[in-house]
Design a protein around this motif. Structure first.
Motif: not given
Length: 354
Positions: A267, A279-281, A283
């Motif tokens: 991520q 945020a994390r990408f 998710e």
């Protein structure tokens, strides 16, 4: 009312008229596209956006036995992702682990390279194709990332808990050592960035063996530097989840930090200026599904280019050539320029490590 309708008709006609430029639609945050695949021997670990408007990356440690004896390359792209040129790195020990990182540039535009087989700091003049060794770290050092800072170039060592300072004359100093930088099972110190306004270094650490957290937790650390160039006390800005393996990172003008997680999570994590996760990408961790045709597979850095970050997708474990790429991830804000002082260059004479 008739004027409004006429204006609308005119606007639509102009938008569809040949030869009339129409603004591209804005990309949504986290929209991910393939900037370029990386040619053999692959395994990119960091992307450098040069002040000349071009983009550079080196081929790092090749785990694929079919490529293990291939010399490393430095690759150049246009800002739009068109492959332009490449250069083969000379003088590598091809029987040892070998790779090259395009870590930065000098004030006169030469690339600053970190070569691991002989623990060298090198430069490459892209106008002439000339490579030059400007410093050698002690035997066994694994130079990983670098930043210009007070009185020289600061280099992280992935294999030892050290930050090296390389002076302009090529002298190498063990500038800072701490237990927090030792790492566990070989997962050591990675990204580094000089924050001029705060007079501190931000340093990424893949694992922490100090006992304060699980040994598989990593961190983003802060290291203040005084006016005489001496390091202060190391502190933790953010602690990762187990197995995240924080690697290279980019810093936005807002102070937000985008960190590539090279571990199983696959991520990008966005932190605010205080180190809180925003945020994390993607998710959902583990899959690397970013919406592009190339999933995150050992994402190893995040370099700002416009309002995107360029992510070096290393595929370090799987060694999948179709995943070894530079990915363009829209984040909706611009980055802080890399610190590049006017004296950021090396003298001609090579000196032995001090």
């Amino acid at each position: 009312m008739r004027r409004l309708v006429a204006g609308l008709v005119l606007a639509l006609a102009v938008a569809g008229a040949p030869g009339v430029a129409v603004a591209a639609p804005e990309r949504e945050k986290w929209d991910t596209r393939v900037f370029s695949l990386v040619p053999p021997p692959g395994y990119p670990a960091y992307v450098h956006a040069h002040s000349n408007g071009r983009v550079y990356a080196g081929t790092y440690l090749a785990r694929d036995p079919r490529r293990a004896s291939t010399p490393s390359k430095v690759v150049e792209w246009s800002a739009g992702g068109t492959l332009l040129r490449s250069w083969t790195v000379p003088g590598q020990d091809l029987d040892a682990d070998h790779g090259v990182q395009v870590a930065h540039e000098t004030a006169d535009g030469e690339l600053v390279l970190l070569e691991i087989s002989r623990s060298r700091v090198m430069t490459l003049d892209t106008r002439t194709g000339r490579f030059r060794t400007v410093a050698r770290l002690p035997e066994g050092a694994v130079p990983n990332f670098a930043t210009w800072g007070p009185r020289g170039l600061y280099v992280t060592d992935y294999g030892d808990g050290v930050i090296w300072r390389v002076r302009r004359d090529g002298r190498v100093q063990e500038w800072f050592r701490a237990p927090e930088l030792d790492g566990v099972a070989g997962f050591g110190t990675t990204g580094i960035r000089w924050m001029k306004g705060r007079r501190e270094l931000l340093v990424a650490q893949q694992t922490l063996g100090t006992g304060a957290t699980l040994p598989t937790n990593g961190a983003l650390l802060r290291l203040p530097v005084d006016r005489r160039g001496r390091p202060g006390e190391l502190s933790t800005l953010w602690t990762s989840a187990p197995g995240d393996l924080p690697d290279g990172f980019g810093v936005a003008r807002s102070g937000h930090v985008y960190v590539a997680l090279a571990g199983l999570a696959a991520q990008l994590v966005e932190l605010d200026a205080r180190g809180r996760e925003v945020a994390r990408f993607p998710e959902v961790p583990l899959s690397g599904d970013n919406g592009s045709e190339v999933p995150f597979d050992t994402p190893s850095s995040a370099t700002f280019l416009g309002t995107s970050v360029l992510v070096a997708n290393q595929s370090a474990v799987a060694g999948e050539p179709s995943h070894q790429a530079i990915l363009d991830v829209e984040v909706g804000e611009r980055g802080r320029p890399d610190f590049l002082p006017r004296r950021a260059r090396f003298r001609q004479r090579l000196r032995s490590p001090a």
